[in-house]
Design a protein around this motif. Sequence first.
Motif, PDB file in Angstrom:
ATOM      1  N   LEU A  26      -7.037   5.928  12.117  1.00 41.20           N
ATOM      2  CA  LEU A  26      -8.473   6.222  12.257  1.00 41.20           C
ATOM      3  C   LEU A  26      -9.096   5.243  13.249  1.00 41.20           C
ATOM      4  CD1 LEU A  26      -9.744   6.918   8.618  1.00 41.20           C
ATOM      5  CD2 LEU A  26      -9.212   8.585  10.414  1.00 41.20           C
TER       6      LEU A  26
ATOM      7  N   THR B   1     -12.719   3.979  14.744  1.00 40.15           N
ATOM      8  CA  THR B   1     -14.180   3.996  14.593  1.00 40.15           C
ATOM      9  C   THR B   1     -14.788   3.384  15.840  1.00 40.15           C
ATOM     10  OG1 THR B   1     -13.956   3.729  12.226  1.00 40.15           O
ATOM     11  CG2 THR B   1     -16.126   3.260  13.132  1.00 40.15           C
TER      12      THR B   1
ATOM     13  N   GLU C  39     -13.765  13.125  12.717  1.00 44.45           N
ATOM     14  CA  GLU C  39     -13.787  13.183  11.258  1.00 44.45           C
ATOM     15  C   GLU C  39     -15.229  13.111  10.774  1.00 44.45           C
ATOM     16  OE1 GLU C  39     -10.387  13.937   9.960  1.00 44.45           O
ATOM     17  OE2 GLU C  39     -11.060  12.449   8.489  1.00 44.45           O
ATOM     18  N   LYS C  40     -15.992  12.215  11.419  1.00 41.54           N
ATOM     19  CA  LYS C  40     -17.336  11.908  10.937  1.00 41.54           C
ATOM     20  C   LYS C  40     -18.163  11.352  12.085  1.00 41.54           C
ATOM     21  CE  LYS C  40     -17.095   8.770   7.735  1.00 41.54           C
ATOM     22  NZ  LYS C  40     -16.778   8.026   6.552  1.00 41.54           N
TER      23      LYS C  40
ATOM     24  N   THR D 110     -20.150  15.929   9.486  1.00 44.56           N
ATOM     25  CA  THR D 110     -18.756  16.325   9.711  1.00 44.56           C
ATOM     26  C   THR D 110     -18.694  17.001  11.075  1.00 44.56           C
ATOM     27  OG1 THR D 110     -19.116  18.520   8.820  1.00 44.56           O
ATOM     28  CG2 THR D 110     -18.446  16.810   7.236  1.00 44.56           C
ATOM     29  N   ALA D 111     -17.467  17.272  11.539  1.00 46.16           N
ATOM     30  CA  ALA D 111     -17.329  17.963  12.825  1.00 46.16           C
ATOM     31  C   ALA D 111     -18.050  19.311  12.766  1.00 46.16           C
ATOM     32  CB  ALA D 111     -15.854  18.148  13.152  1.00 46.16           C
TER      33      ALA D 111
ATOM     34  N   LEU E 112     -12.723   8.913  14.590  1.00 48.87           N
ATOM     35  CA  LEU E 112     -11.790   9.885  15.169  1.00 48.87           C
ATOM     36  C   LEU E 112     -10.443   9.761  14.466  1.00 48.87           C
ATOM     37  CD1 LEU E 112     -12.499   9.302  18.992  1.00 48.87           C
ATOM     38  CD2 LEU E 112     -13.538  11.019  17.487  1.00 48.87           C
ATOM     39  N   LYS E 113      -9.820  10.910  14.227  1.00 48.58           N
ATOM     40  CA  LYS E 113      -8.497  10.900  13.576  1.00 48.58           C
ATOM     41  C   LYS E 113      -7.446  11.105  14.656  1.00 48.58           C
ATOM     42  CE  LYS E 113      -5.868  11.774   9.716  1.00 48.58           C
ATOM     43  NZ  LYS E 113      -4.735  10.984  10.162  1.00 48.58           N
TER      44      LYS E 113
ATOM     45  N   SER F 294      -3.120  10.411  15.828  1.00 47.05           N
ATOM     46  CA  SER F 294      -1.819  10.514  15.147  1.00 47.05           C
ATOM     47  C   SER F 294      -0.847   9.535  15.788  1.00 47.05           C
ATOM     48  CB  SER F 294      -1.207  11.906  15.297  1.00 47.05           C
ATOM     49  OG  SER F 294      -2.187  12.885  15.345  1.00 47.05           O
TER      50      SER F 294
END
Length: 301
Positions: A92, A94, A146-147, A161-162, A186-187, A189
């Motif tokens: 994640l 921020t 994500e938020k 939320t998105a 942001l998520k 990977s």
Amino acid sequence: MIFDKALNAAPDRFTVIQLSRYTTWEIGGPTASVIVNTLEELTETVKFVSENSLPWVILGKGSNTLAPTEGWHGVVILLSGELAKFSFNGSLLTAGGGVHLPSMSGAACSQGLTGLVFAVGIPGTVGGAVFMNAGAYGSSISELVEKVRVLHPCGSIEYLTAEDCGFGYRRSRFQKDDSIVLNVVLKLSENAGGGNELRREAREILQIRRQKFPLHAPNAGSVFRRPDNGSPPGKLIEDCGLKGHRLGGAMVSPTHANFIENTGNATSSDVMRLIELVADRVRQDSGITLKREIRRLGERI
Ligand SMILES: Cc1cc2nc3c(=O)[nH]c(=O)nc-3n(C[C@H](O)[C@H](O)[C@H](O)COP(=O)(O)OP(=O)(O)OC[C@H]3O[C@@H](n4cnc5c(N)ncnc54)[C@H](O)[C@@H]3O)c2cc1C
């Protein structure tokens, strides 16, 4: 002077800046401005400008903005300090609204986190990217959101939320209201090939963009949005024979026709008149109406 109202309201609070130094087109005259470093400073500033009926706008890196040559009569608010920091927690990320997007994208690559490499050459801020739903190569920032934490002009804070953000192609709800993007989560990977692979990918993207885009001249990226039928605006403009067309100091880029270059002394009116000329010609020749992606300072469209 154009900025007198703001300065008279609070001479110690605001500084006069030249917008040409805060926009990638390098166009724009004087305006009152203030740098805010914390949420408290931002909240207090927005309260003050609202109470004094001063027009205001958040300016990121000005990479999608046409500012008036004659200057602006409102207050430009610049996010800095704790509003321009980012941190990782696992996958994640921020980030404050004032964070420089390419730096953050580079840092994510170095951490071996994938998702943001598309943004390595988009020269804006995180707030500007969320506002515009910036994207490239088939990806856009909305896919990672994500938020979003926003400040409403009334002083209230909301987590979105998105889905709440109303994202679409270069669209978000922020273009219709006055809320300010404070932070975004942001998520990303884990990248199986690690950070080196992502850094290589980022370098390749930057290399391609250097060849494709007129990065040697002041510009604001794509001037027009892709129309609904998917035709690339650059091709439509090129087909009208407008590559290299000049109006005053503004020129349709010979490198990429959806870019307008400031050849050195372009005014905001040169750019707007060239945008209108291009849109008219494309409409006449192809029947397609091009809509602007770039925004005039402070406008709501
Ligand atoms: C060379 C070049 C290449 C580009 N390539 C791309 C690309 O590949 N893809 C792409 O999508 N775009 C591209 N752009 C356009 C631009 O970089 C993006 O739209 C970027 O997201 C704008 O960010 P900014 O901070 O510069 O926004 P600004 O121009 O500073 O502001 C744009 C709008 O966002 C609002 N805003 C800014 N911050 C906030 C905030 N915190 N809260 C609420 N509103 C805010 C402003 O008020 C304004 O209305 C390119 C531009 C250039 C110059």
